[in-house]
Every structure is written in C-alpha cells, then in structure tokens.
Design an enzyme around this catalytic site. Structure first.
Site, PDB file in Angstrom:
ATOM      1  N   ASP A 276      -8.538   0.981   6.609  1.00 26.61           N
ATOM      2  CA  ASP A 276      -7.545   0.897   7.673  1.00 26.61           C
ATOM      3  C   ASP A 276      -8.097   1.549   8.945  1.00 26.61           C
ATOM      4  OD1 ASP A 276      -5.308   0.756   9.234  1.00 26.61           O
ATOM      5  OD2 ASP A 276      -4.029   1.990   7.996  1.00 26.61           O
TER       6      ASP A 276
ATOM      7  N   ASP B  95       0.854  -1.201   0.000  1.00 21.82           N
ATOM      8  CA  ASP B  95       0.000   0.000   0.000  1.00 21.82           C
ATOM      9  C   ASP B  95       0.890   1.252   0.000  1.00 21.82           C
ATOM     10  OD1 ASP B  95      -2.430   1.408   0.230  1.00 21.82           O
ATOM     11  OD2 ASP B  95      -2.323   1.417   2.432  1.00 21.82           O
TER      12      ASP B  95
ATOM     13  N   LYS C  62     -12.797  12.894   7.302  1.00 26.87           N
ATOM     14  CA  LYS C  62     -12.858  12.948   5.838  1.00 26.87           C
ATOM     15  C   LYS C  62     -13.761  14.053   5.329  1.00 26.87           C
ATOM     16  CE  LYS C  62     -12.626   7.928   5.641  1.00 26.87           C
ATOM     17  NZ  LYS C  62     -11.165   7.806   5.529  1.00 26.87           N
TER      18      LYS C  62
ATOM     19  N   GLY D 255      -7.852   8.599   6.943  1.00 24.78           N
ATOM     20  CA  GLY D 255      -7.979   8.958   8.350  1.00 24.78           C
ATOM     21  C   GLY D 255      -9.424   9.099   8.816  1.00 24.78           C
TER      22      GLY D 255
HETATM   23  P1  13P Z   1      -8.915   4.873   5.635  1.00 21.63           P
HETATM   24  O1  13P Z   1      -8.037   5.814   6.368  1.00 21.63           O
HETATM   25  O2  13P Z   1     -10.222   5.509   5.238  1.00 21.63           O
HETATM   26  O3  13P Z   1      -9.152   3.590   6.343  1.00 21.63           O
HETATM   27  O4  13P Z   1      -8.173   4.521   4.247  1.00 21.63           O
HETATM   28  C1  13P Z   1      -7.150   3.562   4.191  1.00 21.63           C
HETATM   29  C2  13P Z   1      -6.415   3.568   2.906  1.00 21.63           C
HETATM   30  O5  13P Z   1      -6.775   4.187   1.920  1.00 21.63           O
HETATM   31  C3  13P Z   1      -5.186   2.749   2.822  1.00 21.63           C
HETATM   32  O6  13P Z   1      -4.518   2.895   1.618  1.00 21.63           O
HETATM   33  O1  G3H Z   2      -3.210   5.184   3.584  1.00 19.63           O
HETATM   34  C1  G3H Z   2      -2.514   4.872   4.538  1.00 19.63           C
HETATM   35  C2  G3H Z   2      -2.874   3.673   5.326  1.00 19.63           C
HETATM   36  O2  G3H Z   2      -3.945   3.928   6.195  1.00 19.63           O
HETATM   37  C3  G3H Z   2      -1.665   3.152   6.033  1.00 19.63           C
HETATM   38  O3  G3H Z   2      -1.367   3.903   7.141  1.00 19.63           O
HETATM   39  O4  G3H Z   2       1.005   4.499   6.722  1.00 19.63           O
HETATM   40  O5  G3H Z   2       0.018   4.711   9.018  1.00 19.63           O
HETATM   41  O6  G3H Z   2       0.462   2.461   8.011  1.00 19.63           O
HETATM   42  P1  G3H Z   2       0.131   3.899   7.766  1.00 19.63           P
HETATM   43 ZN    ZN Z   3      -4.625   4.883   0.824  1.00 18.57          ZN
END
Ligand code: 13P
Ligand code: G3H
Ligand code: ZN
Length: 315
Positions: free
Chosen positions: A256, A81, A183, A180
């Site tokens: 996430d 990711d 939003k 996050g």
């Molecule tokens: P959220 O912060 O809405 O859960 O999005 C996660 C995300 O896009 C990870 O790539």
């Molecule tokens: O888009 C980001 C994801 O929520 C991952 O978050 O970079 O804190 O692991 P992180």
């Molecule tokens: Zn993302």
C-alpha cells in the site's frame, strides 16, 4: 475475471507471490489494472475498512466491476484487508469478495482464535476464504497502534495450533515487517528463519506478508525535494527478498505505502513545476501511467509477472 483467492494460491504457492494492492480511488484502480495487464500478472485487489469508508463500499465495487469489463483479460481476487468481525460479515454477505482478513491479532491467542473461527464458519458457508493474523507487526494498522517494542514475531508452534483450531485458509504472520513508511532501523530484514519454520510445520498453508512496501529512497528524496517532509532514514523491505520468501510459502504480499509514495511524488512534482495549474486531470493522467509501471515492476519482483496464462490454464 474475479476468481477465488484459493485459485490464485493453488498456482502460486511455493513458486511466486501474488501482489495484493490496496486501492482507494478510480486512478489507482485504472493504474492497477493497466499495470497487471502490462506485466500479464494475476493480482489481488484489497480494500481496507478505511478505503470502504473513504470512497464508499458500493462505489469501490462499481469501479472494480467496471474495470473488470474494461480489462476483460484480467484475472484477480477481491479481498477485505484488516477486517473486524462486522466488516467481515458485511463482505461475506455481499457476494463480491473472494476472501476476507479477520484481524484480531491484538487479542489474546484464545480470543483471536475464537473470533477467527466464527468468521471462518460464516465465510466457508458462502465459499469465501479467510486470512487471519497471528503475532503483531510493528507500526500502525488502521486505528490500532503497536509500539515497535511490543511487536512480536509469530511463534511457529502457536501458528500450527491456531490454523488447526480456526480452519483459516491463509496466515498473516509477523515476520519482521511493519506497516507504513518507517519499518526498519538500520539493516534489518525479513526473518527467513521464522518463515521457513512456519512452512515446515504448515506445508501448503499460504503465508501472507503485510507491510511489504520497499519505501524506495529515491522516491522519498523526490518527495522531499518537492516540498515533502518524510523522514529520509525511512526504509522498507528489500524487493529482492520477495521471491526467496515466496519460495518458502509467502504467497500474498501486501503493498500500500509504496503506491501512496508514487501518488505523493507525482502530485507534489506536478504542482511544484506547474504552479499556475489547477486542473487535477493532467497529474492524474501521469499518476495512472506511473502507477501502472510501478505495479508491473513489483510484479516482476514478486515473480507474478507472466503468470496469467498459468492461472488461466488452471481454472
Ligand atoms: P505497507 O504499509 O508496507 O504498504 O503494507 C500494506 C499492508 O500490509 C496492507 O495490509
Ligand atoms: O495495513 C493497512 C493498509 O495499508 C490500509 O491502510 O487503513 O489507511 O486504508 P488504511
Ligand atoms: Zn496489513
């Protein structure tokens, strides 16, 4: 069983969305596999650069490979990711990842396309597929901050040029979400007009929705009632918009934050109610179960629940 991300997309495109869940530790991995087995869903397990640093990339790989053995019925893809070039090349070379995301969306169109093309060329030689991002989400992505004012939705015409020039396999599009817990202000939602236009111009190209957490009000309230200080006006994506978006080509939905809220709520409530406790396993056990139920619920909303057999049949 680890499959390619394309194998999941082939069955899901236009019908349902595959949940792409970020994980960082053993409890999340256990809960994720349990939840997907409960709901008989295929899924994507995704690791951010931050997760790979926090738990160590080899630890995460070992945990996931072990979970695959504990849950032999599972069918999933492994995805990087928000990678930069270096992280993408590391994952491509590892032989463990089904797909990588190259995120150069903060660069100019030309630079983004050039970087993405380099990654695509290297990835395709190894049978790894590539997700690339065009447009900018609001909110925070790892160490890159994008002011809400600068967040710009993906331009569908530019998306066509970008996909054709780079050969990327799926497109992370800015369609009104951000990462996050914070939003939307007021009553915003997904930009279905943008999604529809992208699908019209790029039929068959899976669209990826980042920032898809729904940030349930009840969850925020419970966290705050147990000592948290989250902004109570926090709002996320309406879960009932996942499936209509999936019918328009949104095939991967990234979640996430909602999982982090489950963790925070379980642990805050547990230690509030049991201040004499210091063994982390009792709340850990509750978390695994709650996270599994959370995943199963999300999969119902995404339409991926019950699709395991269809995926198996297509392999
Ligand atoms: P959220 O912060 O809405 O859960 O999005 C996660 C995300 O896009 C990870 O790539
Ligand atoms: O888009 C980001 C994801 O929520 C991952 O978050 O970079 O804190 O692991 P992180
Ligand atoms: Zn993302």
């Amino acid at each position: 069983m680890i499959v390619t991300t394309q194998q999941l997309y082939k069955v899901a495109y236009g019908k349902f969305a595959v949940g792409a869940y970020n994980v960082n530790n053993m409890e999340q991995i256990l809960g994720l596999f349990r939840g997907n087995m409960l709901s008989k869903a295929p899924f994507i397990i995704q690791l951010s650069k931050g997760a790979r640093k926090y738990a160590h990339k080899r630890m995460l790989e070992a945990l996931i490979r072990t979970a695959e053995q504990i849950f032999p019925e599972s069918v999933f893809a492994v995805h990087l990711d928000h990678g930069d070039e270096e992280a993408c090349y590391d994952c491509i070379a590892s032989g463990f990842y089904s797909s990588v995301m190259i995120d150069a969306s903060h660069e100019s169109f030309e630079e983004n396309a050039a970087i993405t093309k380099r990654v695509v060329d290297r990835a395709h030689q190894k049978g790894v597929s590539v997700e690339a991002e065009l447009g900018q989400l609001g909110g925070v992505e790892e160490d890159i901050k994008v002011d809400e004012g600068h967040a710009s939705l993906t331009n569908p015409q530019e998306a066509v040029k970008f996909v054709h020039e780079t050969g990327c396999d799926s497109l992370a599009a800015a369609i009104g979400t951000s990462h996050g817990a914070y939003k939307f202000k007021g009553k915003q939602g997904l930009h279905f007009d943008v999604i529809e236009e992208i699908q019209k111009l790029l039929p068959g190209t899976p669209i990826v929705m980042h920032g898809s957490s729904s940030v349930p009000i009840e969850e925020v309230e419970r966290i705050n009632a147990a000592g948290g200080k989250l902004d109570p006006s926090a709002r996320g994506v309406n879960e009932n918009e996942y499936l209509p978006a999936a019918k328009l080509g949104v095939t991967k939905v990234n979640i996430d934050t909602d999982g982090r809220l489950v963790w925070t709520r379980v642990h805050r409530e547990f230690f509030r109610d049991h201040p004499e406790q210091f063994d982390f396993r009792p709340p850990g056990k509750i978390f695994v179960e709650e996270y599994a139920n959370f995943i199963a619920h999300k999969n119902e909303k995404l339409g991926s629940a019950g699709q395991l057999e269809a995926i198996r049949a297509s392999l």
